[in-house]
Enzyme design. Structure first.
Site, PDB file in Angstrom:
ATOM      1  N   GLY A 206       0.824  -1.209   0.000  1.00 17.83           N
ATOM      2  CA  GLY A 206       0.000   0.000   0.000  1.00 17.83           C
ATOM      3  C   GLY A 206       0.848   1.244   0.000  1.00 17.83           C
ATOM      4  CG  ASN A 207       0.790   4.188  -2.474  1.00 18.82           C
ATOM      5  OD1 ASN A 207       1.259   3.080  -2.701  1.00 18.82           O
ATOM      6  ND2 ASN A 207       0.713   5.130  -3.383  1.00 18.82           N
ATOM      7  NE  ARG A 208       4.676   6.845   5.707  1.00 17.65           N
ATOM      8  CZ  ARG A 208       5.641   7.559   6.279  1.00 17.65           C
ATOM      9  NH1 ARG A 208       6.858   7.489   5.825  1.00 17.65           N
ATOM     10  NH2 ARG A 208       5.377   8.340   7.302  1.00 17.65           N
ATOM     11  CB  VAL A 279      -4.053   5.121  -6.613  1.00 12.83           C
ATOM     12  CG1 VAL A 279      -4.607   3.838  -7.217  1.00 12.83           C
ATOM     13  CG2 VAL A 279      -5.147   6.181  -6.486  1.00 12.83           C
TER      14      VAL A 279
END
Ligand code: CTP
Length: 398
Positions: A206-208, A279
Site C-alpha cells: 500500500g501507499n502511505r 493509489v
C-alpha cells in the site's frame, strides 16, 4: 476564510419554535452540523424528540443532564457559532443579566463566538423599554440581534415581533459568520487515503497516506455549500476529523479497483474531482487464500493497477480535476508534465521527503494550474490548503 461547521441552535419558549424546525433543516442543507439546545420551557412547543430526530444528535436542556460530559463546556468547545431562534423576551433578559439557569444560558456564557439572536414575541413585549434595553445590552456586547418582522402575530395583533423568514435568518447568519457559500449547487467528489492491495489474508502492499488532506478538502467543500462524496481508503483520522465528515457521503474502500468502481459511478455526476488518494500503482498478480509462510515469501509478482485519474479524465464532460503529486523533490518540470499527462486542471506538488507530510496536519508545496498559475504554499495547515485548492477550482469552474 473562517471554517464554520458546528452550529448551536438555541431555541427559546415561543410559538415560533416550530419554525426553527425548518431553520434547522435549511442549515443542514447548507452543510452546517447543528446541535439543538432548547430551553426547558420551549419543549412545551417542540419536544426534545423532534429536535433529536431532526438533528440526529442528543438534545438536553439542563446542566444536570449528561453531567459526565459537562455539556455546556464540551458543546462550547465544539461549536463555531450560535443562533438563538426564537429568542423570547425572557431569554433575552436572562442573557442580558448574565444568568445561567439552563443549558443554553450556561453555554452562551461559556462561548466566545459569533451569536445571532432572532427575537420573536408580542409587539408590546418587544417594544417594552425593558426588552429594548436588554437588546441594546446584547448588541453592545457584540451579539447580532435581528429586528423582528412586522406583521400578524399568533392572535389578531399586528406589529413588530414576528419571527423572520428562514431565508433572511440564514442570510443574517452567514453575514455574521462571514462564510462564503461559493460552492452551493456544485457536486464535489474527493478521493482520499491509501489503497491496499492484498498479498494474502494478513499482508498487503500500500501507499502511505492518512487521508487527512482529502478529508480536509471534502470538509471545506461542504462548508462552502457543495454536495460532497468522499471515496475513502484506509484513513487514519482522529475522532474529531471523522466527526467533521458528518454530512458528507462517505464511501469506504480498500483497493484501487474498488476505488475505480465507485469513481466511475460518481464522477459523471460531479462538477469537480479532487484526487488526493494515494493509489497503489500495482497489486499482487495472485492473492493467496491462506497466509504465505515466511520461507515462501521471496518475491511477489505484480500487475499494474490502472491509472484511475487518467482513465477517468478520458470520460469527463466538463469536470474540473485536481491531482496531487507526492514527490521527494519539488521539481516544477515534473509537476507540469504530470499535470498534462493526467489531464488535470490543477496539481498540488508536495515534497514528502523526510516524512514531513504524511500523517501530519501541515503541508508545504506548490499549486500549478493548466492556465499557468503557480502558487507557493509555505508550511500551512491542510485545512488552509483545502480552501486554496477550492479557490483555484472555482476560478476554472467559472
Ligand atoms: N493516481 C491515480 N491512479 C494511480 C496512481 C495515481 O489516479 N494508479 C493519481 C493520484 O491520486 C494523484 C495523481 O494520480 O492525484 C498523481 O499520483 P502520483 O503517485 O504522484 O503519480 P503516478 O501517476 O503514480 O506517477 P509516479 O508514481 O510514476 O510518479
Amino acid at each position: 476564510m473562517a471554517r464554520v461547521r458546528e452550529v448551536i441552535l438555541g431555541v427559546g419558549g415561543g410559538i415560533a419554535a416550530y419554525k426553527s424546525c425548518d431553520l434547522l433543516r435549511r442549515l443542514q442543507d447548507r452543510g452546517y452540523l447543528v446541535t439543538v439546545v432548547p430551553t426547558p420551557s420551549s419543549l412545551n412547543f417542540v419536544g426534545a424528540a423532534t429536535w433529536e430526530a431532526l438533528s440526529g444528535r442528543l438534545v438536553t436542556t439542563q446542566v444536570w443532564e449528561r453531567v459526565d460530559e459537562v455539556r455546556h463546556i464540551s458543546l462550547a468547545k465544539q461549536a463555531d457559532s450560535v443562533i438563538i431562534a426564537p429568542a423570547t423576551a425572557d431569554l433575552i433578559a436572562r442573557i442580558a443579566a448574565g444568568r445561567a439557569d439552563d443549558l443554553l444560558t450556561n453555554l452562551v456564557l461559556a462561548v466566545d463566538l459569533p451569536i445571532l439572536v432572532v427575537p420573536a414575541m408580542h409587539p408590546q413585549m418587544w417594544l417594552d423599554p425593558a426588552t429594548q434595553s436588554n437588546v441594546q445590552t446584547l448588541r453592545n456586547r457584540g451579539f447580532t440581534v435581528m429586528e423582528p418582522e412586522v406583521g400578524r402575530l399568533t392572535g389578531d395583533d399586528i406589529g413588530p415581533g414576528r419571527f423572520p423568514e428562514t431565508d433572511s435568518i440564514i442570510e443574517s447568519f452567514e453575514r455574521v459568520i462571514e462564510v462564503k457559500k461559493d460552492l452551493l449547487g456544485k457536486k464535489v467528489l474527493v478521493t482520499a487515503g491509501g489503497t491496499r492491495e492484498a498479498i494474502d489474508p494478513v499482508r498487503y502492499i500500500g501507499n502511505r497516506s492518512s487521508g487527512r488532506q482529502g478529508s480536509a478538502v471534502a470538509s471545506a467543500a461542504l462548508s462552502r455549500g457543495a454536495e460532497v462524496t468522499l471515496i475513502l481508503a484506509n484513513s487514519q483520522l482522529s475522532e474529531k476529523e471523522e466527526k467533521s465528515l458528518e454530512g458528507i457521503n462517505v464511501i469506504r474502500v480498500d483497493t484501487a479497483l474498488e476505488m475505480y468502481t465507485h469513481l466511475e459511478i460518481e464522477f459523471p455526476k460531479s462538477d469537480l474531482l479532487v484526487m488526493s488518494a494515494a493509489v497503489a500503482d500495482a497489486r499482487p498478480s495472485q492473492v493467496s487464500d491462506g497466509k504465505i509462510k515466511k520461507g515462501d515469501l521471496q518475491s511477489i509478482e505484480l500487475t499494474q493497477n490502472p491509472d484511475l485519474l487518467k482513465s477517468i479524465a478520458e470520460i469527463r464532460s466538463g469536470q474540473i480535476i485536481i491531482a496531487f503529486a507526492a514527490e521527494t523533490s519539488l521539481d516544477l518540470e515534473v509537476a507540469k508534465a504530470k499535470l498534462a499527462a493526467k489531464g488535470a486542471n490543477i496539481l498540488y506538488l508536495n515534497d514528502v521527503s523526510k516524512g514531513a507530510i504524511f500523517g501530519s496536519t501541515k503541508t508545504q508545496g506548490i499549486i500549478i494550474t493548466s492556465n499557468g498559475a503557480q502558487i507557493e504554499v509555505p508550511n500551512t495547515s491542510k485545512d488552509a490548503l483545502a480552501d486554496l485548492l477550492l479557490d483555484q477550482a472555482l476560478i476554472q469552474l467559472g
